[in-house]
Write a protein that holds these residues in place. Structure first.
Motif, short mmCIF file in Angstrom:
data_model
loop_
_atom_site.label_atom_id
_atom_site.label_comp_id
_atom_site.label_asym_id
_atom_site.label_seq_id
_atom_site.Cartn_x
_atom_site.Cartn_y
_atom_site.Cartn_z
N MET A 1 -14.50 1.67 -13.55
CA MET A 1 -13.70 1.35 -12.47
C MET A 1 -12.60 2.18 -12.19
N MET A 2 -12.22 2.83 -11.02
CA MET A 2 -10.82 3.54 -10.84
C MET A 2 -9.98 2.68 -9.79
N MET A 3 -8.90 2.27 -10.42
CA MET A 3 -7.82 1.55 -9.32
C MET A 3 -6.93 2.88 -8.41
N TYR A 4 -6.89 2.48 -7.22
CA TYR A 4 -6.12 3.63 -6.72
C TYR A 4 -4.93 3.28 -5.81
N THR A 5 -4.78 1.87 -5.36
CA THR A 5 -3.77 1.74 -4.59
C THR A 5 -3.45 0.06 -4.70
N SER A 6 -2.59 -0.54 -4.20
CA SER A 6 -2.58 -1.93 -4.11
C SER A 6 -1.89 -2.56 -3.13
N ALA A 7 -1.43 -3.83 -2.70
CA ALA A 7 -0.95 -4.45 -1.71
C ALA A 7 -0.06 -5.61 -2.30
N THR A 8 1.19 -5.64 -2.05
CA THR A 8 2.14 -6.76 -2.43
C THR A 8 2.06 -7.67 -1.27
N THR A 9 1.89 -9.02 -1.50
CA THR A 9 2.08 -10.04 -0.69
C THR A 9 3.37 -10.55 -0.24
N PHE A 10 4.04 -10.50 0.70
CA PHE A 10 5.30 -11.27 0.72
C PHE A 10 4.99 -12.53 1.91
N HIS A 11 5.44 -13.71 1.41
CA HIS A 11 5.22 -14.84 2.15
C HIS A 11 6.64 -15.00 3.02
N VAL A 12 6.25 -15.33 4.42
CA VAL A 12 7.47 -15.05 5.53
C VAL A 12 7.13 -16.34 6.36
N SER A 42 2.65 2.30 5.17
CA SER A 42 3.39 3.33 5.09
C SER A 42 2.95 4.36 4.21
N GLY A 43 2.42 5.41 4.49
CA GLY A 43 1.81 6.30 3.38
C GLY A 43 0.52 5.66 2.43
N ASN A 44 0.87 5.31 1.25
CA ASN A 44 -0.10 4.63 0.34
C ASN A 44 0.47 3.32 0.18
N VAL A 45 1.47 3.04 0.91
CA VAL A 45 2.35 1.53 0.33
C VAL A 45 1.56 0.76 1.31
N GLN A 46 1.21 -0.35 0.98
CA GLN A 46 0.62 -1.64 1.94
C GLN A 46 1.31 -2.73 1.42
N ILE A 47 2.02 -3.74 2.64
CA ILE A 47 2.62 -4.86 2.33
C ILE A 47 1.94 -5.69 3.15
N HIS A 48 1.57 -7.07 2.45
CA HIS A 48 0.72 -7.98 3.44
C HIS A 48 1.75 -9.33 3.67
N LEU A 49 1.56 -9.77 4.73
CA LEU A 49 2.72 -10.71 5.23
C LEU A 49 1.94 -11.89 5.54
N SER A 50 2.38 -12.91 4.66
CA SER A 50 1.44 -14.41 4.89
C SER A 50 2.53 -15.37 5.37
N GLY A 51 2.05 -15.70 6.54
CA GLY A 51 2.73 -16.93 7.29
C GLY A 51 2.42 -18.25 6.92
N PRO A 52 3.24 -19.39 7.44
CA PRO A 52 3.16 -20.49 7.24
C PRO A 52 1.80 -21.14 7.15
N GLY A 53 0.81 -20.84 7.89
CA GLY A 53 -0.48 -21.24 8.29
C GLY A 53 -1.38 -20.65 7.31
N ALA A 54 -1.12 -19.66 6.84
CA ALA A 54 -1.99 -18.84 5.62
C ALA A 54 -2.31 -19.84 4.30
N THR A 55 -3.39 -19.54 3.83
CA THR A 55 -3.86 -20.36 2.73
C THR A 55 -3.26 -20.15 1.43
N ASN A 56 -2.87 -18.86 1.13
CA ASN A 56 -2.15 -18.55 -0.45
C ASN A 56 -0.86 -18.65 -0.30
N LYS A 57 -0.12 -19.88 -0.43
CA LYS A 57 1.01 -20.20 -0.37
C LYS A 57 1.90 -20.06 -1.73
N ARG A 58 3.13 -19.53 -1.36
CA ARG A 58 4.31 -19.52 -2.38
C ARG A 58 5.49 -19.48 -1.62
#
Length: 135
Positions: A1-12, A42-58
């Motif tokens: 398996m080759m990993m090639y990118t990732s996404a960070t999740t910010f809770h907003v 942007s480029g190879n950088v992804q950021i996921h934005l998780s709002g109050p109604g999303a299931t994965n909470k922090r």
């Protein structure tokens, strides 16, 4: 398996407001939107934005990411002109990077940096035990 990118999740607190900030101020584009969960890129950088109604909470505003770039000074000028909140202007640090930190409206932190042209970047093995530096 080759990993090639990732996404960070910010809770907003508000996905619509976060999308507007990341696209209008920081220059990302909206990659997808699924209810209270969205992604920007942007480029190879992804950021996921998780709002109050999303299931994965922090806790809102507890996220952080460091993004390597080719010209942090130009990016700093571009985004601060659009109202981005930063902790300080770009600066060269003893760890061999020139960088600055953005605070999004919820308090998530985005470090932006490049190799310093003034302070040498530490060689592998030169950092104290327990620390590391990217080549």
């Amino acid at each position: 398996m080759m990993m090639y990118t990732s996404a960070t999740t910010f809770h907003v607190s508000d996905v619509n407001a976060a999308l507007a900030y990341y696209t209008d101020v920081l220059g990302f584009y909206e990659r997808f939107r699924y209810g209270e969960y969205a992604g920007v890129e942007s480029g190879n950088v992804q950021i996921h934005l998780s709002g109050p109604g999303a299931t994965n909470k922090r806790g809102v505003g507890q996220g952080g990411i460091y993004i390597f770039c080719d010209d942090c000074d130009a990016y700093y000028e571009e985004i601060t002109a659009k109202g981005a909140k930063t902790q300080a202007p770009p600066k060269d640090y003893e760890y061999g990077m020139r960088d600055f930190v953005i605070e999004d409206p919820d308090g998530n932190l985005i470090g932006i940096g490049e190799k310093s042209q003034i302070i040498p970047h530490p060689k592998p093995g030169a950092m104290p035990k327990g620390e590391s530096a990217t080549e």
